[in-house]
Motif scaffolding. Sequence first.
Motif, mmCIF file in Angstrom:
data_model
loop_
_atom_site.group_PDB
_atom_site.id
_atom_site.type_symbol
_atom_site.label_atom_id
_atom_site.label_comp_id
_atom_site.label_asym_id
_atom_site.label_seq_id
_atom_site.Cartn_x
_atom_site.Cartn_y
_atom_site.Cartn_z
ATOM 1 N N PRO A 88 0.822 -1.208 0.000
ATOM 2 C CA PRO A 88 0.000 0.000 0.000
ATOM 3 C C PRO A 88 0.858 1.262 0.000
ATOM 4 C CG PRO A 88 -0.922 -1.614 1.492
ATOM 5 C CD PRO A 88 0.427 -2.143 1.059
ATOM 6 N N GLY A 89 0.543 2.160 -0.939
ATOM 7 C CA GLY A 89 1.281 3.405 -1.057
ATOM 8 C C GLY A 89 2.498 3.333 -1.964
ATOM 9 N N ASP A 90 2.874 2.137 -2.434
ATOM 10 C CA ASP A 90 4.101 1.983 -3.213
ATOM 11 C C ASP A 90 3.907 1.048 -4.412
ATOM 12 O OD1 ASP A 90 6.703 1.833 -4.139
ATOM 13 O OD2 ASP A 90 7.544 1.112 -2.242
ATOM 14 N N ALA A 130 -1.193 3.420 -4.918
ATOM 15 C CA ALA A 130 -0.596 4.654 -4.402
ATOM 16 C C ALA A 130 -1.459 5.296 -3.330
ATOM 17 C CB ALA A 130 -0.354 5.636 -5.558
ATOM 18 N N ALA A 131 -2.772 5.149 -3.440
ATOM 19 C CA ALA A 131 -3.697 5.735 -2.464
ATOM 20 C C ALA A 131 -3.892 4.864 -1.228
ATOM 21 C CB ALA A 131 -5.044 6.019 -3.124
ATOM 22 N N GLY A 132 -3.167 3.751 -1.128
ATOM 23 C CA GLY A 132 -3.223 2.939 0.072
ATOM 24 C C GLY A 132 -3.862 1.575 -0.096
#
Length: 136
Positions: A88-90, A130-132
């Motif tokens: 998440p986020g990457d 990218a948004a989690g």
Amino acid sequence: MLLAFLACAGDGDSGDTAPPAATFTEIHTTLFPQETPAKCDSCHGQPASQVSNGLLNMGSDDRDAAYAAIIDATSTSRDCKGMPYVVPGDPESSLFYVKLTRDFECGERMPLGGGALPSDQIEMVRSWIAAGALDD
């Protein structure tokens, strides 16, 4: 459908605002059911196989099973063992995204044996991660 969503996503300002991230429900609806052009379900809805789906069975047309299969999970395949499906986020550290964008150190680009997905579909996956990578 996605293009209409993206076209309407702006807020009327100068255009500096990025469209909202895709939801997992949008991704699943677009990529997984058998009737979609991507047909991810044709490999990942089948029993786990080292050859055809990297040991990743995501359930046949089952949105919740698909989400559960890739969140807080790592690949168990011979070549990609231990690599996280989603970070998440990457997106760049997420096997799900990287395998859609290029051949990777542990295997071929998805979909296996097919052409690359359209850039708007790949962007859906990137924006969601990218948004989690929420269960939304």
